[in-house]
Design a protein around this motif. Structure first.
Motif, PDB file in Angstrom:
ATOM      1  N   GLY A  29       0.777  -1.229   0.000  1.00 14.35           N
ATOM      2  CA  GLY A  29       0.000   0.000   0.000  1.00 14.35           C
ATOM      3  C   GLY A  29       0.809   1.279   0.000  1.00 14.35           C
ATOM      4  N   ASP A  30       2.136   1.187  -0.044  1.00 13.08           N
ATOM      5  CA  ASP A  30       2.960   2.394  -0.051  1.00 13.08           C
ATOM      6  C   ASP A  30       2.724   3.218  -1.309  1.00 13.08           C
ATOM      7  OD1 ASP A  30       4.329   2.505   2.352  1.00 13.08           O
ATOM      8  OD2 ASP A  30       6.041   1.342   1.652  1.00 13.08           O
ATOM      9  N   ARG A  31       2.784   4.520  -1.130  1.00 12.39           N
ATOM     10  CA  ARG A  31       2.806   5.460  -2.259  1.00 12.39           C
ATOM     11  C   ARG A  31       4.194   6.080  -2.225  1.00 12.39           C
ATOM     12  NH1 ARG A  31      -0.575   8.319  -5.690  1.00 12.39           N
ATOM     13  NH2 ARG A  31      -0.145  10.532  -5.999  1.00 12.39           N
ATOM     14  N   VAL A  32       5.005   5.740  -3.216  1.00 10.98           N
ATOM     15  CA  VAL A  32       6.419   6.097  -3.209  1.00 10.98           C
ATOM     16  C   VAL A  32       6.677   7.274  -4.150  1.00 10.98           C
ATOM     17  CG1 VAL A  32       8.778   5.288  -3.574  1.00 10.98           C
ATOM     18  CG2 VAL A  32       7.030   3.693  -2.735  1.00 10.98           C
ATOM     19  N   MET A  33       7.232   8.329  -3.596  1.00 10.32           N
ATOM     20  CA  MET A  33       7.615   9.471  -4.410  1.00 10.32           C
ATOM     21  C   MET A  33       9.048   9.261  -4.881  1.00 10.32           C
ATOM     22  SD  MET A  33       7.486  13.545  -3.494  1.00 10.32           S
ATOM     23  CE  MET A  33       9.083  13.788  -2.761  1.00 10.32           C
ATOM     24  N   VAL A  34       9.241   9.140  -6.185  1.00 11.28           N
ATOM     25  CA  VAL A  34      10.564   8.934  -6.764  1.00 11.28           C
ATOM     26  C   VAL A  34      11.096  10.285  -7.218  1.00 11.28           C
ATOM     27  CG1 VAL A  34      11.917   7.690  -8.479  1.00 11.28           C
ATOM     28  CG2 VAL A  34       9.838   6.659  -7.546  1.00 11.28           C
ATOM     29  N   CYS A  35      12.173  10.733  -6.577  1.00 11.85           N
ATOM     30  CA  CYS A  35      12.718  12.057  -6.873  1.00 11.85           C
ATOM     31  C   CYS A  35      13.620  11.994  -8.101  1.00 11.85           C
ATOM     32  CB  CYS A  35      13.500  12.575  -5.671  1.00 11.85           C
ATOM     33  SG  CYS A  35      12.484  12.741  -4.187  1.00 11.85           S
ATOM     34  N   LEU A  36      13.259  12.748  -9.128  1.00 10.04           N
ATOM     35  CA  LEU A  36      14.020  12.775 -10.374  1.00 10.04           C
ATOM     36  C   LEU A  36      14.768  14.093 -10.509  1.00 10.04           C
ATOM     37  CD1 LEU A  36      11.685  11.280 -13.132  1.00 10.04           C
ATOM     38  CD2 LEU A  36      13.602  10.210 -11.998  1.00 10.04           C
ATOM     39  N   GLN A  53       7.918  -3.207  -9.737  1.00 15.53           N
ATOM     40  CA  GLN A  53       6.514  -3.028  -9.395  1.00 15.53           C
ATOM     41  C   GLN A  53       5.625  -4.083 -10.060  1.00 15.53           C
ATOM     42  OE1 GLN A  53       4.539   0.437 -11.082  1.00 15.53           O
ATOM     43  NE2 GLN A  53       3.582   0.894  -9.103  1.00 15.53           N
ATOM     44  N   LYS A  54       6.021  -4.502 -11.261  1.00 17.78           N
ATOM     45  CA  LYS A  54       5.212  -5.455 -12.014  1.00 17.78           C
ATOM     46  C   LYS A  54       5.208  -6.852 -11.419  1.00 17.78           C
ATOM     47  CE  LYS A  54       6.040  -2.980 -16.372  1.00 17.78           C
ATOM     48  NZ  LYS A  54       6.668  -3.038 -17.724  1.00 17.78           N
ATOM     49  N   ARG A  55       6.267  -7.199 -10.652  1.00 12.08           N
ATOM     50  CA  ARG A  55       6.350  -8.556 -10.123  1.00 12.08           C
ATOM     51  C   ARG A  55       6.591  -8.606  -8.618  1.00 12.08           C
ATOM     52  NH1 ARG A  55      11.843  -9.789  -9.727  1.00 12.08           N
ATOM     53  NH2 ARG A  55      13.285  -8.416 -10.875  1.00 12.08           N
ATOM     54  N   ALA A  56       6.408  -7.472  -7.967  1.00 13.55           N
ATOM     55  CA  ALA A  56       6.645  -7.421  -6.517  1.00 13.55           C
ATOM     56  C   ALA A  56       5.535  -8.174  -5.773  1.00 13.55           C
ATOM     57  CB  ALA A  56       6.700  -5.975  -6.055  1.00 13.55           C
ATOM     58  N   PRO A  57       5.857  -8.770  -4.629  1.00 10.25           N
ATOM     59  CA  PRO A  57       4.851  -9.489  -3.831  1.00 10.25           C
ATOM     60  C   PRO A  57       3.898  -8.541  -3.100  1.00 10.25           C
ATOM     61  CG  PRO A  57       6.971  -9.503  -2.703  1.00 10.25           C
ATOM     62  CD  PRO A  57       7.218  -8.905  -4.063  1.00 10.25           C
ATOM     63  N   VAL A  58       4.203  -7.235  -3.109  1.00  5.62           N
ATOM     64  CA  VAL A  58       3.318  -6.252  -2.484  1.00  5.62           C
ATOM     65  C   VAL A  58       2.912  -5.217  -3.527  1.00  5.62           C
ATOM     66  CG1 VAL A  58       4.343  -6.534  -0.195  1.00  5.62           C
ATOM     67  CG2 VAL A  58       5.265  -4.797  -1.733  1.00  5.62           C
ATOM     68  N   ARG A  59       1.761  -4.616  -3.314  1.00  9.11           N
ATOM     69  CA  ARG A  59       1.282  -3.577  -4.229  1.00  9.11           C
ATOM     70  C   ARG A  59       1.719  -2.206  -3.715  1.00  9.11           C
ATOM     71  NH1 ARG A  59      -4.921  -4.607  -3.994  1.00  9.11           N
ATOM     72  NH2 ARG A  59      -4.251  -4.908  -1.834  1.00  9.11           N
ATOM     73  N   PHE A  60       2.263  -1.389  -4.614  1.00 11.41           N
ATOM     74  CA  PHE A  60       2.656  -0.038  -4.240  1.00 11.41           C
ATOM     75  C   PHE A  60       2.543   0.875  -5.446  1.00 11.41           C
ATOM     76  CE2 PHE A  60       6.509  -2.248  -5.548  1.00 11.41           C
ATOM     77  CZ  PHE A  60       7.185  -1.334  -6.335  1.00 11.41           C
ATOM     78  N   GLU A  61       2.363   2.155  -5.179  1.00 10.85           N
ATOM     79  CA  GLU A  61       2.248   3.159  -6.236  1.00 10.85           C
ATOM     80  C   GLU A  61       3.559   3.922  -6.376  1.00 10.85           C
ATOM     81  OE1 GLU A  61      -1.310   5.705  -6.230  1.00 10.85           O
ATOM     82  OE2 GLU A  61      -1.945   4.576  -4.458  1.00 10.85           O
ATOM     83  N   LEU A  62       3.791   4.422  -7.584  1.00  8.76           N
ATOM     84  CA  LEU A  62       4.952   5.269  -7.849  1.00  8.76           C
ATOM     85  C   LEU A  62       4.478   6.588  -8.441  1.00  8.76           C
ATOM     86  CD1 LEU A  62       7.362   2.688  -9.564  1.00  8.76           C
ATOM     87  CD2 LEU A  62       7.499   3.525  -7.214  1.00  8.76           C
ATOM     88  N   CYS A 132       2.378  10.750   0.101  1.00  9.87           N
ATOM     89  CA  CYS A 132       3.399   9.738  -0.171  1.00  9.87           C
ATOM     90  C   CYS A 132       4.001   9.246   1.148  1.00  9.87           C
ATOM     91  CB  CYS A 132       4.499  10.306  -1.062  1.00  9.87           C
ATOM     92  SG  CYS A 132       3.929  10.738  -2.724  1.00  9.87           S
ATOM     93  N   SER A 133       4.013   7.932   1.330  1.00 10.88           N
ATOM     94  CA  SER A 133       4.524   7.349   2.572  1.00 10.88           C
ATOM     95  C   SER A 133       6.028   7.156   2.543  1.00 10.88           C
ATOM     96  CB  SER A 133       3.840   6.002   2.839  1.00 10.88           C
ATOM     97  OG  SER A 133       3.867   5.179   1.677  1.00 10.88           O
ATOM     98  N   LYS A 134       6.636   7.115   1.362  1.00  5.39           N
ATOM     99  CA  LYS A 134       8.078   6.938   1.231  1.00  5.39           C
ATOM    100  C   LYS A 134       8.615   7.928   0.184  1.00  5.39           C
ATOM    101  CE  LYS A 134       8.086   3.352   3.986  1.00  5.39           C
ATOM    102  NZ  LYS A 134       7.960   1.975   3.503  1.00  5.39           N
ATOM    103  N   ILE A 135       9.843   8.360   0.398  1.00  6.49           N
ATOM    104  CA  ILE A 135      10.531   9.234  -0.554  1.00  6.49           C
ATOM    105  C   ILE A 135      11.780   8.498  -1.024  1.00  6.49           C
ATOM    106  CG2 ILE A 135      11.701  11.450  -0.883  1.00  6.49           C
ATOM    107  CD1 ILE A 135      10.014  12.545   1.445  1.00  6.49           C
ATOM    108  N   ALA A 136      11.829   8.153  -2.308  1.00  6.51           N
ATOM    109  CA  ALA A 136      12.942   7.375  -2.856  1.00  6.51           C
ATOM    110  C   ALA A 136      13.953   8.288  -3.539  1.00  6.51           C
ATOM    111  CB  ALA A 136      12.421   6.338  -3.856  1.00  6.51           C
ATOM    112  N   LEU A 137      15.212   8.167  -3.111  1.00  5.66           N
ATOM    113  CA  LEU A 137      16.304   8.940  -3.692  1.00  5.66           C
ATOM    114  C   LEU A 137      17.241   8.017  -4.464  1.00  5.66           C
ATOM    115  CD1 LEU A 137      17.192  11.245  -0.642  1.00  5.66           C
ATOM    116  CD2 LEU A 137      15.573  11.684  -2.502  1.00  5.66           C
ATOM    117  N   GLY A 138      17.971   8.582  -5.428  1.00  6.86           N
ATOM    118  CA  GLY A 138      18.790   7.774  -6.328  1.00  6.86           C
ATOM    119  C   GLY A 138      20.226   7.558  -5.885  1.00  6.86           C
ATOM    120  N   HIS A 139      20.532   7.746  -4.610  1.00  5.30           N
ATOM    121  CA  HIS A 139      21.901   7.519  -4.149  1.00  5.30           C
ATOM    122  C   HIS A 139      22.265   6.042  -4.252  1.00  5.30           C
ATOM    123  CE1 HIS A 139      20.914  11.291  -1.705  1.00  5.30           C
ATOM    124  NE2 HIS A 139      21.809  11.648  -2.602  1.00  5.30           N
ATOM    125  N   HIS A 140      23.472   5.768  -4.755  1.00  6.04           N
ATOM    126  CA  HIS A 140      23.926   4.396  -4.961  1.00  6.04           C
ATOM    127  C   HIS A 140      25.014   4.030  -3.955  1.00  6.04           C
ATOM    128  CE1 HIS A 140      27.199   6.517  -6.924  1.00  6.04           C
ATOM    129  NE2 HIS A 140      26.323   7.080  -7.760  1.00  6.04           N
TER     130      HIS A 140
END
Length: 294
Positions: A29-36, A53-62, A132-140
């Motif tokens: 159920g997470d709504r994930v904000m992907v910072c571009l 997202q297409k094959r994850a065992p949980v449903r989440f939005e991006l 959005c419940s999560k904020i995703a950043l691109g740090h590697h």
């Protein structure tokens, strides 16, 4: 690293999926904000998350979010056109942080710190507004290692970028799904995918940044010993506080042994404590010295 595109995609998905699982970054159920930002890392992050997202065992939005900081010459059309072509929900925020940073930071001084604070505040506000419940950043992985050595060499502390972080106000959870991904993978992937890269002219004009010095050092280390960077990252996951020197992290002050002042240390061994061994076993073949017989 001669991986083809399909192999590279599988490798990125595998490493990203492992990081998400290990740190429970994304939940049902997470709504994930992907910072571009328009850089290679954030493009790859969105691409990999869409695949997972297409094959994850949980449903989440991006939902993709870009902050237009009003840098001179910024191509405003690039990201909207790219995101529309993917069919990804997105939002473009507009705030002239560029002028603020240019006005406040003296010429020749590092601009990244203020820029990132301003950007972070705006993104946190947008995440709350958008639910959005999560904020995703691109740090590697290499970003994390660079931060570790920056703090070690110039800040006098052991700290890096955590894969998962709660904001200071406790309202936001920041995740870094690319935490296990080496930067060369992302460089190769961006080339293969022909992402429409948008350079940052604000900090890109500062080639003498300490981070650039650290980056060059790590690149050299990786060329000398390919496993070295992976080993350093593993060390960040295998911390032993009792073998460092932080009195707040480990109770060195009250650390005592079982031998008391004035007690014969050999006699103390004769009474097992916990998993201790009798003196006869410990001192097998060792002759006890009696000062009275000297």
């Amino acid at each position: 690293m001669g991986m083809g595109l399909k192999t590279l995609q599988k490798r990125l998905s595998h490493l990203t999926g492992n990081a998400i699982r290990d740190y429970r970054m994304i939940e049902e159920g997470d709504r994930v904000m992907v910072c571009l930002s328009g850089g290679k890392d954030s493009y790859a992050l969105l691409d990999v998350l869409l695949r997972l997202q297409k094959r994850a065992p949980v449903r989440f939005e991006l939902v993709a979010v870009n902050l237009d900081q009003k840098q001179p010459g910024f191509p405003e059309h690039v990201l909207p056109e790219y995101l529309a072509s993917l069919g990804v929900p997105y939002r473009i925020l507009e705030a002239d942080t560029y002028s603020t940073v240019e006005r406040v930071i003296p010429e020749g001084k590092t601009k990244c710190s203020l820029c990132s604070r301003l950007r972070r505040g705006l993104l946190y506000g947008a995440a709350e507004e958008m639910g959005c419940s999560k904020i995703a950043l691109g740090h590697h992985r290499d970003d994390i290692l660079e931060t570790f050595f920056l703090n070690l060499f110039y800040g006098g502390r052991l700290a890096a970028m955590p894969p998962k972080l709660r904001s200071n106000n406790g309202r936001h959870v920041v995740i870094r799904p690319l935490a296990y991904v080496p930067e060369p993978y992302l460089e190769r992937y961006a080339e293969r995918m022909a992402f429409p890269i948008i350079p940052c002219t604000l900090c890109g004009s500062q080639p003498d940044l300490k981070r650039q010095i650290i980056k060059a050092m790590l690149r050299e280390w990786g060329e000398i010993e390919p496993r070295r960077l992976a080993n350093i990252f593993s060390a960040l996951q295998n911390v032993q506080p009792s073998h460092l020197a932080d009195k707040e992290l480990y109770d060195f002050i009250n650390l005592v042994g079982s031998v008391q002042p004035g007690e014969d240390p050999v006699s103390a061994l004769e009474t097992p404590h916990g998993d201790g061994f009798p003196a006869a076993e410990v001192l097998s073949g060792v002759q006890r010295h009696d000062p009275q017989s000297a």
